[in-house]
Motif scaffolding. Structure first.
Motif, PDB file in Angstrom:
ATOM      1  N   ARG A  22       0.868  -1.180   0.000  1.00 19.62           N
ATOM      2  CA  ARG A  22       0.000   0.000   0.000  1.00 19.62           C
ATOM      3  C   ARG A  22       0.895   1.217   0.000  1.00 19.62           C
ATOM      4  NH1 ARG A  22      -5.988   0.471   0.247  1.00 19.62           N
ATOM      5  NH2 ARG A  22      -6.108   2.717  -0.048  1.00 19.62           N
ATOM      6  N   MET A  23       0.474   2.304  -0.717  1.00 22.75           N
ATOM      7  CA  MET A  23       1.331   3.479  -0.811  1.00 22.75           C
ATOM      8  C   MET A  23       0.536   4.764  -0.730  1.00 22.75           C
ATOM      9  SD  MET A  23       3.786   2.482  -3.991  1.00 22.75           S
ATOM     10  CE  MET A  23       4.177   4.225  -4.142  1.00 22.75           C
TER      11      MET A  23
ATOM     12  N   LEU B 144      -4.160  -1.640  -2.661  1.00 21.44           N
ATOM     13  CA  LEU B 144      -3.303  -2.810  -2.555  1.00 21.44           C
ATOM     14  C   LEU B 144      -2.747  -3.230  -3.917  1.00 21.44           C
ATOM     15  CD1 LEU B 144      -5.253  -4.973   0.032  1.00 21.44           C
ATOM     16  CD2 LEU B 144      -3.071  -3.809   0.350  1.00 21.44           C
TER      17      LEU B 144
ATOM     18  N   ASN C 296      12.441  -1.096  11.582  1.00 17.15           N
ATOM     19  CA  ASN C 296      12.175  -2.388  12.227  1.00 17.15           C
ATOM     20  C   ASN C 296      11.958  -3.514  11.207  1.00 17.15           C
ATOM     21  OD1 ASN C 296      12.254  -1.393  14.984  1.00 17.15           O
ATOM     22  ND2 ASN C 296      10.316  -0.390  14.511  1.00 17.15           N
TER      23      ASN C 296
ATOM     24  N   VAL D  63       6.519  -9.423  14.108  1.00 20.50           N
ATOM     25  CA  VAL D  63       5.163  -9.269  14.649  1.00 20.50           C
ATOM     26  C   VAL D  63       4.346  -8.249  13.853  1.00 20.50           C
ATOM     27  CG1 VAL D  63       3.822  -8.545  16.668  1.00 20.50           C
ATOM     28  CG2 VAL D  63       5.924  -9.889  16.964  1.00 20.50           C
ATOM     29  N   ASN D  64       5.000  -7.155  13.450  1.00 25.06           N
ATOM     30  CA  ASN D  64       4.280  -6.048  12.831  1.00 25.06           C
ATOM     31  C   ASN D  64       4.549  -5.949  11.331  1.00 25.06           C
ATOM     32  OD1 ASN D  64       3.163  -4.840  15.343  1.00 25.06           O
ATOM     33  ND2 ASN D  64       5.343  -4.610  15.833  1.00 25.06           N
ATOM     34  N   TYR D  65       3.664  -5.213  10.653  1.00 25.02           N
ATOM     35  CA  TYR D  65       3.874  -4.915   9.247  1.00 25.02           C
ATOM     36  C   TYR D  65       5.042  -3.935   9.110  1.00 25.02           C
ATOM     37  CZ  TYR D  65      -0.895  -6.769   8.860  1.00 25.02           C
ATOM     38  OH  TYR D  65      -2.022  -7.555   8.932  1.00 25.02           O
TER      39      TYR D  65
ATOM     40  N   THR E 210       6.831  -0.552   7.601  1.00 20.49           N
ATOM     41  CA  THR E 210       6.560   0.782   7.076  1.00 20.49           C
ATOM     42  C   THR E 210       7.801   1.312   6.373  1.00 20.49           C
ATOM     43  OG1 THR E 210       5.024   1.198   8.889  1.00 20.49           O
ATOM     44  CG2 THR E 210       5.847   3.108   7.699  1.00 20.49           C
ATOM     45  N   VAL E 211       7.592   1.903   5.221  1.00 23.99           N
ATOM     46  CA  VAL E 211       8.684   2.422   4.400  1.00 23.99           C
ATOM     47  C   VAL E 211       8.480   3.913   4.188  1.00 23.99           C
ATOM     48  CG1 VAL E 211       9.787   2.308   2.145  1.00 23.99           C
ATOM     49  CG2 VAL E 211       8.964   0.211   3.220  1.00 23.99           C
TER      50      VAL E 211
ATOM     51  N   SER F  56       5.145   7.126   1.314  1.00 23.49           N
ATOM     52  CA  SER F  56       5.069   6.140   2.374  1.00 23.49           C
ATOM     53  C   SER F  56       4.602   4.833   1.780  1.00 23.49           C
ATOM     54  CB  SER F  56       4.093   6.597   3.468  1.00 23.49           C
ATOM     55  OG  SER F  56       2.793   6.707   2.947  1.00 23.49           O
ATOM     56  N   GLY F  57       5.052   3.739   2.388  1.00 21.53           N
ATOM     57  CA  GLY F  57       4.638   2.437   1.903  1.00 21.53           C
ATOM     58  C   GLY F  57       4.381   1.512   3.071  1.00 21.53           C
ATOM     59  N   LEU F  58       3.448   0.603   2.906  1.00 23.33           N
ATOM     60  CA  LEU F  58       3.125  -0.385   3.934  1.00 23.33           C
ATOM     61  C   LEU F  58       3.191  -1.762   3.301  1.00 23.33           C
ATOM     62  CD1 LEU F  58       2.168  -0.971   6.822  1.00 23.33           C
ATOM     63  CD2 LEU F  58      -0.188  -0.796   5.987  1.00 23.33           C
TER      64      LEU F  58
ATOM     65  N   LEU G 126       2.254  -5.348   3.967  1.00 22.03           N
ATOM     66  CA  LEU G 126       1.306  -6.007   4.864  1.00 22.03           C
ATOM     67  C   LEU G 126       1.681  -7.464   5.111  1.00 22.03           C
ATOM     68  CD1 LEU G 126      -1.685  -4.195   3.312  1.00 22.03           C
ATOM     69  CD2 LEU G 126      -1.320  -4.277   5.773  1.00 22.03           C
TER      70      LEU G 126
ATOM     71  N   ASN H 263      -1.086  -3.417  13.916  1.00 25.44           N
ATOM     72  CA  ASN H 263       0.284  -3.899  13.681  1.00 25.44           C
ATOM     73  C   ASN H 263       1.073  -2.993  12.733  1.00 25.44           C
ATOM     74  OD1 ASN H 263      -1.501  -6.740  13.803  1.00 25.44           O
ATOM     75  ND2 ASN H 263       0.290  -6.662  15.117  1.00 25.44           N
TER      76      ASN H 263
ATOM     77  N   ILE I 239       5.888  10.034   8.119  1.00 27.64           N
ATOM     78  CA  ILE I 239       4.818   9.396   7.348  1.00 27.64           C
ATOM     79  C   ILE I 239       4.042   8.436   8.246  1.00 27.64           C
ATOM     80  CG2 ILE I 239       5.988   9.571   5.116  1.00 27.64           C
ATOM     81  CD1 ILE I 239       5.702   6.149   6.568  1.00 27.64           C
TER      82      ILE I 239
ATOM     83  N   GLU J  30       1.068   5.159   7.713  1.00 26.85           N
ATOM     84  CA  GLU J  30       0.546   4.267   6.694  1.00 26.85           C
ATOM     85  C   GLU J  30      -0.658   3.502   7.220  1.00 26.85           C
ATOM     86  OE1 GLU J  30       0.238   2.984   3.824  1.00 26.85           O
ATOM     87  OE2 GLU J  30       1.545   4.391   2.774  1.00 26.85           O
TER      88      GLU J  30
END
Lengths: 193, 175
Positions: free
Chosen positions: A88-89, A106, A131, A136-138, A140-141, A160-162, A164, B93, B118, B120
């Motif tokens: 996602r962005m 997505l 991280n 545990v977590n997604y 983030t970029v 920003s990017g996610l 998932l 998360n 940022i 997200e």
């Protein structure tokens, strides 16, 4: 000035040739170069694999240009060779005349910008992955990108990017739709935390 | 001396703190850099920066360029510089990514606070901030506080790292 050394008569002593005495080299820096790829001919994709999981964050510093016949071109990025709808962005972009914000639903990869073949120079991207080794977590970029050109198509953007996926990032692939040209450089750094 | 040294990392536990503070760091560097990965326990999603324990808003100013995935705006105010982090209403998360650069932190001039942040989420909403801030204090920076602005607290798993950046001595020397 030391002119000679003699072995101690004490048999319990251990002698070393190196002052490191078998220990690893000490490093107080928090910013380590993991790998750099400088391409010497047109290349379709660049991949960093087997990324060490011993840092807190990663940073990618990319200076690149694509054979795409435009000033600005798309640069696709995938983590862990995952090409499903897990990315996602969101983007904040300016081109010297207008400013805009957008979001991308997505997708099968991140799509940031780089310079195309018609740009005056190479595009620059600095991408921070926080991280990355977290399980545990997604992920983030945060990416700052510039595409230089003296006439048209230039742009600067904060993206920003996610990703998932909760698994740690172990590989990163860069892919240009029409090859990266010679002189493009991709550098991966590990940041301690 | 390494150009970028890690001075310390704070990992937030379940105690839900409202501030993260770095103190007692060396004064032999050139710039300071804070790297924050954060989530809010409420829908507030704002983190502001305060220096040397100065909580007087009038001693700060900020200029922001903000986007939310749909529109862009620019604001200014005489108050704490801030950046957005992921809030409790956004995708689980998930943590926001922010960096705060404090150049010439030992100097005797007013201090610049440069923020890039940022957030997200798996939705149309995602914030991007570019922030130019100023603190009128002329003393060297001896503490950096990231504070939840108004309401909320830092969620468990939030991490903040402070780095010291030191200018090099090779090539042309810059004072």
């Amino acid at each position: 000035m030391i002119t000679s050394m003699k072995r101690s008569l004490q048999s319990s002593k251990t002698w070393y040739r190196s002052m490191l005495a078998g220990n690893p080299k000490m490093s107080y820096g928090a910013y380590d170069l993991i790998s750099t790829t400088l391409i010497s001919s047109d290349t379709g994709a660049i991949i960093f694999s087997d990324i060490p999981q011993t840092y807190k964050h990663l940073q990618l510093r990319v200076v690149s240009k694509s054979r795409d016949s435009a000033v600005s071109a798309s640069m696709r990025i995938r983590f862990n060779d995952i090409a499903t709808g897990s990315y996602r962005m969101h983007t904040l972009k300016g081109d010297g005349l207008t400013v805009s914000s957008s979001n991308v639903a997505l997708a099968q990869q991140f799509a940031f910008r780089t310079a195309g073949d018609n740009a005056d120079g190479f595009g620059v991207s600095i991408m921070d992955i926080a991280n990355y080794a977290d399980s545990v977590n997604y992920k983030t970029v945060r990416t700052m990108t510039t595409v230089p050109d003296s006439t048209d198509g230039r742009e600067i953007s904060l993206n920003s990017g996610l990703f998932l996926i909760t698994a740690p990032v172990t590989s990163i692939l860069f892919d240009a739709l029409n090859d990266f040209i010679a002189g493009s450089r991709f550098s991966l750094y590990g940041i301690k935390g | 001396m390494a150009a970028k040294e890690l001075l310390g990392t704070i990992v937030v536990d379940a105690s839900a703190p409202t501030t993260i503070t770095f103190t007692s760091f060396p004064s032999d560097g050139t710039d300071l850099l804070v790297v924050l990965s954060a989530r809010d326990t409420t829908t507030n999603g704002i983190v502001s920066v305060q220096l040397n324990g100065d909580t007087t808003a009038a001693n700060y100013s900020r200029r922001l360029l903000i986007s939310n995935g749909v529109s862009v705006s620019s604001t200014m105010a005489s108050s704490f510089p801030y950046g957005n982090i992921v809030n409790s209403g956004q995708t689980a998360n998930t943590f926001g990514s922010m960096q705060v650069l404090l150049p010439k932190y030992t100097g005797s001039a007013q201090k610049t606070i440069s923020i890039q942040a940022i957030t997200e989420s798996s939705s149309t909403t995602g914030y991007a901030n570019l922030v130019s801030g100023n603190w009128t204090g002329t003393a060297a920076i001896t503490s950096v506080t990231l504070t939840k602005d108004g309401v909320g607290s830092f969620a468990e798993g939030t991490t903040a790292s402070l780095y010291k950046i030191t200018k090099g001595s090779g090539g042309a020397t810059v004072a």
